[in-house]
Design a protein around this motif. Structure first.
Motif, PDB file in Angstrom:
ATOM      1  N   LYS A 233       0.845  -1.184   0.000  1.00 33.84           N
ATOM      2  CA  LYS A 233       0.000   0.000   0.000  1.00 33.84           C
ATOM      3  C   LYS A 233       0.886   1.242   0.000  1.00 33.84           C
ATOM      4  O   LYS A 233       1.811   1.357   0.799  1.00 33.84           O
ATOM      5  CB  LYS A 233      -0.907   0.013   1.238  1.00 33.84           C
ATOM      6  N   PRO A 234       0.633   2.165  -0.923  1.00 33.90           N
ATOM      7  CA  PRO A 234       1.505   3.341  -1.007  1.00 33.90           C
ATOM      8  C   PRO A 234       1.449   4.189   0.262  1.00 33.90           C
ATOM      9  O   PRO A 234       0.377   4.399   0.838  1.00 33.90           O
ATOM     10  CB  PRO A 234       0.940   4.119  -2.204  1.00 33.90           C
ATOM     11  N   GLU A 235       2.601   4.642   0.689  1.00 32.44           N
ATOM     12  CA  GLU A 235       2.677   5.466   1.894  1.00 32.44           C
ATOM     13  C   GLU A 235       2.791   6.933   1.493  1.00 32.44           C
ATOM     14  O   GLU A 235       3.779   7.353   0.890  1.00 32.44           O
ATOM     15  CB  GLU A 235       3.879   5.054   2.739  1.00 32.44           C
ATOM     16  N   ILE A 236       1.769   7.689   1.841  1.00 30.87           N
ATOM     17  CA  ILE A 236       1.763   9.126   1.579  1.00 30.87           C
ATOM     18  C   ILE A 236       2.212   9.817   2.857  1.00 30.87           C
ATOM     19  O   ILE A 236       1.581   9.678   3.907  1.00 30.87           O
ATOM     20  CB  ILE A 236       0.366   9.634   1.182  1.00 30.87           C
ATOM     21  N   SER A 237       3.279  10.536   2.789  1.00 31.75           N
ATOM     22  CA  SER A 237       3.794  11.218   3.976  1.00 31.75           C
ATOM     23  C   SER A 237       3.961  12.699   3.671  1.00 31.75           C
ATOM     24  O   SER A 237       3.678  13.167   2.567  1.00 31.75           O
ATOM     25  CB  SER A 237       5.130  10.602   4.406  1.00 31.75           C
ATOM     26  N   GLY A 238       4.427  13.429   4.644  1.00 30.29           N
ATOM     27  CA  GLY A 238       4.627  14.854   4.436  1.00 30.29           C
ATOM     28  C   GLY A 238       4.818  15.585   5.739  1.00 30.29           C
ATOM     29  O   GLY A 238       5.107  14.984   6.788  1.00 30.29           O
ATOM     30  N   ASP A 239       4.623  16.871   5.668  1.00 28.03           N
ATOM     31  CA  ASP A 239       4.759  17.717   6.853  1.00 28.03           C
ATOM     32  C   ASP A 239       3.712  18.818   6.753  1.00 28.03           C
ATOM     33  O   ASP A 239       3.509  19.391   5.673  1.00 28.03           O
ATOM     34  CB  ASP A 239       6.166  18.315   6.920  1.00 28.03           C
TER      35      ASP A 239
END
Length: 349
Positions: A233-239
């Motif tokens: 499952k694609p991991e969407i990350s960020g800040d």
């Protein structure tokens, strides 16, 4: 000794073109047994006039905020009278939006234990956030920092694409049909096209090129479906975080689809319109509102209470005094002085 100064700062921000934003800051400073400094930052100010209402010496006044907001005049929303200001700091404590700061010997009174403290706040839970960016787009003050990190697209795709150069006639049909713009043709001698390339970082193996090729010169296969169980499952990350210039209007909370944003407003109460007064539809209140809470409907201004912070700026510029702000309580604590309480209570109706 009093020092009264206007300071003009030019900030250059690159959005789509170079935009020059002039930020006005004015301060009053007195040096002696202790140094006291009162500073007003116009780029944070919402022109509510609460500081004007609370000033015990009537040293503050509004300075054509609507004209400044519309670009018809320049200057600070607030005018300070250095001859009458006693640098008590009441106005800075009354400001719920951080536009006024008061320092004693270089220390901000908002950090001193014996001065009033605002407890309203806003924040975004990064663990719950899906990094959709809706709050970033909706924020009327542009105070939300948002950065999204997407996974490598190729980790979600599997396939193969090849071109038979003996069959290819370089007609460019595959390039024109490609929905991902992944196919390019070029010439090695600068005349006729004789080279074809596919950008695998763009190709989604849809095979439109294969089906549209008149020479059947393209071999392609999409194996994503048969290998779908192998894809993680694609991991969407960020800040993402909300800056100190936030005015707690609640737009981020309202538009967040996963309830990751939370906002506590500085005031409780209502904003109402007098039924016996006709709106002139002059847009003064709409233009000045820092929260984008006011809109014009059927030639009359109306408010979205979910976004209104009850600052009262609209009441100050309405030419027919049609708007009433009624604040029942505020998130201001630690008001110990009786004299200060009398001044700060003016905020509450």
């Amino acid at each position: 000794m009093f020092i009264y100064s206007h300071q003009y700062i030019i900030i250059i921000t690159l959005i789509s073109n170079l935009i020059y934003v002039v930020v006005f800051m004015v301060f009053i400073q007195r040096d002696g047994f202790e140094s006291r400094k009162l500073t007003h930052e116009n780029d944070v100010c919402v022109a509510c006039g609460i500081c004007v209402d609370c000033c015990p010496t009537d040293s503050l006044s509004l300075n054509d905020p609507l004209g400044i907001k519309r670009g018809q005049s320049e200057g600070n929303y607030i005018r300070m009278d250095e001859d009458t200001c006693v640098l008590c700091g009441v106005c800075a404590s009354a400001c719920a939006f951080g536009a006024l700061s008061f320092e004693i010997d270089g220390k901000d009174t908002r950090e001193l234990a014996n001065y009033p403290t605002w407890t309203h706040d806003s924040g975004i839970n990064q663990e719950e956030c899906k990094f959709c960016g809706r709050c970033y787009e909706a924020c009327p003050q542009d105070t939300i920092f948002f950065k999204r990190v997407l996974p490598d697209r190729n980790t979600l795709l599997k396939g193969e694409i090849k071109f038979d150069e003996e069959k290819c006639i370089y007609c460019q049909i595959c390039s024109e049909m490609c929905p991902a713009e992944a196919i390019t043709l070029s010439s090695t001698d600068g005349k006729l096209l004789d080279k074809i390339e596919v950008d695998l970082d763009k190709c989604v193996y849809c095979l439109v090129c294969k089906r549209s090729c008149p020479q059947e010169a393209i071999y392609g296969v999409c194996s994503g479906c048969m290998y779908s169980d192998e894809f993680e499952k694609p991991e969407i990350s960020g800040d993402i975080f909300i800056g100190s210039e936030c005015i707690n209007c609640g737009w981020c909370k309202d538009v967040c689809p996963v309830s990751a944003a939370d906002v506590t407003k500085p005031f409780e109460g209502t904003l109402s319109f007098k039924e016996d007064v006709d709106c002139l539809a002059c847009y003064s209140c709409v233009d000045l509102c820092a929260c984008d809470a006011l809109t014009m409907e059927d030639n009359a201004s109306t408010v979205n209470p979910d976004h209104c912070v009850l600052c009262g700026a609209c009441t100050k510029v309405c030419p027919v005094e049609r708007i009433d702000v009624n604040r029942s309580s505020m998130k201001l604590e630690n008001v110990a002085s009786t004299a200060w309480k009398a001044s700060l209570d003016k905020i509450i109706n």
